[in-house]
Design a protein around this motif. Sequence first.
Motif, short mmCIF file in Angstrom:
data_model
loop_
_atom_site.label_atom_id
_atom_site.label_comp_id
_atom_site.label_asym_id
_atom_site.label_seq_id
_atom_site.Cartn_x
_atom_site.Cartn_y
_atom_site.Cartn_z
N UNK A 139 0.84 -1.19 0.00
CA UNK A 139 0.00 0.00 0.00
C UNK A 139 0.88 1.24 0.00
N UNK A 140 0.63 2.12 -0.95
CA UNK A 140 1.30 3.43 -0.97
C UNK A 140 0.21 4.46 -1.23
N UNK A 141 0.12 5.40 -0.34
CA UNK A 141 -0.93 6.41 -0.47
C UNK A 141 -0.46 7.45 -1.48
N UNK A 142 -0.44 7.04 -2.76
CA UNK A 142 0.06 7.88 -3.85
C UNK A 142 -0.69 9.21 -3.90
N UNK A 143 0.05 10.29 -4.21
CA UNK A 143 -0.59 11.61 -4.33
C UNK A 143 -1.67 11.57 -5.40
N UNK A 144 -1.30 10.93 -6.54
CA UNK A 144 -2.25 10.89 -7.65
C UNK A 144 -2.43 9.47 -8.15
N UNK A 145 -3.27 8.69 -7.47
CA UNK A 145 -3.56 7.36 -8.03
C UNK A 145 -4.29 7.58 -9.35
N UNK A 146 -3.90 6.88 -10.39
CA UNK A 146 -4.60 7.08 -11.68
C UNK A 146 -4.31 5.94 -12.64
N UNK A 147 -4.98 5.99 -13.77
CA UNK A 147 -4.82 4.98 -14.81
C UNK A 147 -5.15 3.59 -14.27
N UNK A 148 -6.15 3.52 -13.42
CA UNK A 148 -6.57 2.21 -12.92
C UNK A 148 -5.49 1.56 -12.07
N UNK A 149 -5.21 0.28 -12.37
CA UNK A 149 -4.24 -0.45 -11.54
C UNK A 149 -2.80 -0.08 -11.88
N UNK A 154 -3.25 0.38 -3.58
CA UNK A 154 -2.96 -1.01 -3.22
C UNK A 154 -2.56 -1.72 -4.49
N UNK A 155 -1.40 -2.38 -4.49
CA UNK A 155 -0.97 -3.07 -5.71
C UNK A 155 -0.12 -4.28 -5.36
N UNK A 156 -0.06 -5.21 -6.30
CA UNK A 156 0.68 -6.45 -6.07
C UNK A 156 2.10 -6.32 -6.61
N UNK A 157 3.06 -6.61 -5.77
CA UNK A 157 4.46 -6.48 -6.18
C UNK A 157 5.20 -7.77 -5.85
N UNK A 158 6.13 -8.12 -6.73
CA UNK A 158 7.11 -9.14 -6.39
C UNK A 158 8.32 -8.37 -5.90
N UNK A 159 8.77 -8.64 -4.70
CA UNK A 159 10.02 -8.02 -4.25
C UNK A 159 10.97 -9.08 -3.75
N UNK A 160 12.16 -9.04 -4.33
CA UNK A 160 13.21 -10.00 -3.98
C UNK A 160 14.34 -9.23 -3.31
N UNK A 161 15.03 -9.90 -2.41
CA UNK A 161 16.13 -9.26 -1.67
C UNK A 161 17.33 -10.18 -1.69
N UNK A 313 14.80 -6.01 -5.56
CA UNK A 313 14.42 -6.25 -6.95
C UNK A 313 12.92 -6.35 -7.06
N UNK A 314 12.28 -5.32 -7.58
CA UNK A 314 10.81 -5.29 -7.61
C UNK A 314 10.24 -5.49 -9.00
N UNK A 315 9.09 -6.14 -9.04
CA UNK A 315 8.29 -6.22 -10.28
C UNK A 315 6.87 -5.79 -9.94
N UNK A 316 6.31 -4.92 -10.74
CA UNK A 316 4.94 -4.47 -10.53
C UNK A 316 3.97 -5.48 -11.15
#
Length: 450
Positions: A139-149, A154-161, A313-316
């Motif tokens: 969850x990131x409370x983006x200033x300007x959520x837009x363009x749908x997903x 709230x969005x799904x991310x793959x994050x590797x470390x 290492x992130x993937x949206x």
Amino acid sequence: MRLSEFFLPVLRETPNEAQIASHRFMLRAGMIRQSSAGIYSWLPLGYRVLKKIEAIVRDEQNRAGAHEVLMPTIQPAELWRESGRYDDYGKEMLRIKDRHGREMLYGPTNEEQITEIFRAAAKSYRDVPKLLYHIQWKFRDEVRPRFGIMRGREFLMKDCYSFDLDFESSKRAYNKMFVAYLKTFERMGLKAIPMAADTGPIGGDLSHEFIILADTGESEVFCHRDLMQMAVPQGVDYRADLQPIVDEWTSVYAAADEMHDPATCPVAEADLVSQRGIEVGHIFHFGSKYSKPMGLSVTGPDGVDTDVIMGSYGVGVSRLVGGIIEASHDDDGIIWPDSVAPFHVGIVNLKAGDADCDSMCADLEQKFRNAGLDVLVDDTGERAGAKFATMDLIGLPWQVVVGPRGLKDGQVEVKRRSEGERMALTPNAALDRVVSGTMLDPATTGLFPG
Ligand code: ATP
Ligand code: MG
């Protein structure tokens, strides 16, 4: 799958709030439904695509030697105080208090959490190198959520470390992710270009954003036209030295906005591609940025403690659904690549209830399924025009049209969504054409049995 039993709330009108194609088509095709600004429910058609994208991302992470974990969405504030980011992160962070008044937050990312996990387990140089990842909602409370997903809250991310003893080893981890990303996006039919990105106070050159070119992208990018022709390596051995592959890709100029300076750009104007793009992934080496303040160190072979060297290492994952649509659609709707298509083939029954049509549809459905394809049969009583419009909108790679007139001549019609025209074929020839023309991805085949 029978459409009469499926949940596909298609919209005929274009929703006003949607400014770009992917957002428009996702709403119209009944893939998502907005809950509040930047927060969406995933409906069956959209969820199938999301799950397929996730499966490809997971498969390439596993191949690269990363291990999957699952960390919570809700994290304690103390962890973020340890790294100093609790105060730095600002308003993008959603802060929550539990019933005891303890400060919690909905994770915008997981560096602190994974550092804490690894810190509790790693003692010596024998415990590294390691690559750990998860696929979890952020969850990131983006200033300007837009363009749908595409830019959600709230969005799904793959994050590797990655966790390594020294810079050299850490670079090998970085290279694995670099190559895994090339392959991941290619498997989704995308041309994602690694662009040098800002490393900020960390310094060095180990930060790349993977960007797909699209006019509706939010980033401005610059690269040598040669990059567009470069081939993604096949049959990679992740235990081998990947530096030559990374060198090949990074030797050609490609820079994200903040890294590009026209005054020093080495590429002649005629060879420079300057375009807008969508960031679908980001890999970043950050050394001891978290391990030092959080006390993650291991004892080296010489008995001396050293800070573990890390990268992330992130993937949206959810953004990719929109990104793929931006890259592949026409005026009538989406054109899915085979690997992530919600169904590979849509069978249109022009006269549901007619015994011959019904049995031909059922027979074809079974045979496609035996060949590993996901099938949607439109067995509704809608008129033909509406059925065709829905099929084009939802963008399944193949359409097979079954009607009484054709059947009398022993024929059905086959249409490749990306090409457009319909060809009349015998049912067997149609089967053959569609099955042989579909590139099944091992990670997404059989994900939705039934
Ligand atoms: P952006 O510059 O687009 O805000 P970021 O640099 O904040 O992205 P990272 O923190 O690197 O992004 O996150 C990794 C990936 O997660 C990004 O490459 C992007 O694909 C995806 N992502 C980031 N923010 C969002 C969002 N608000 N909605 C959907 N996906 C996102
Ligand atoms: Mg951001």
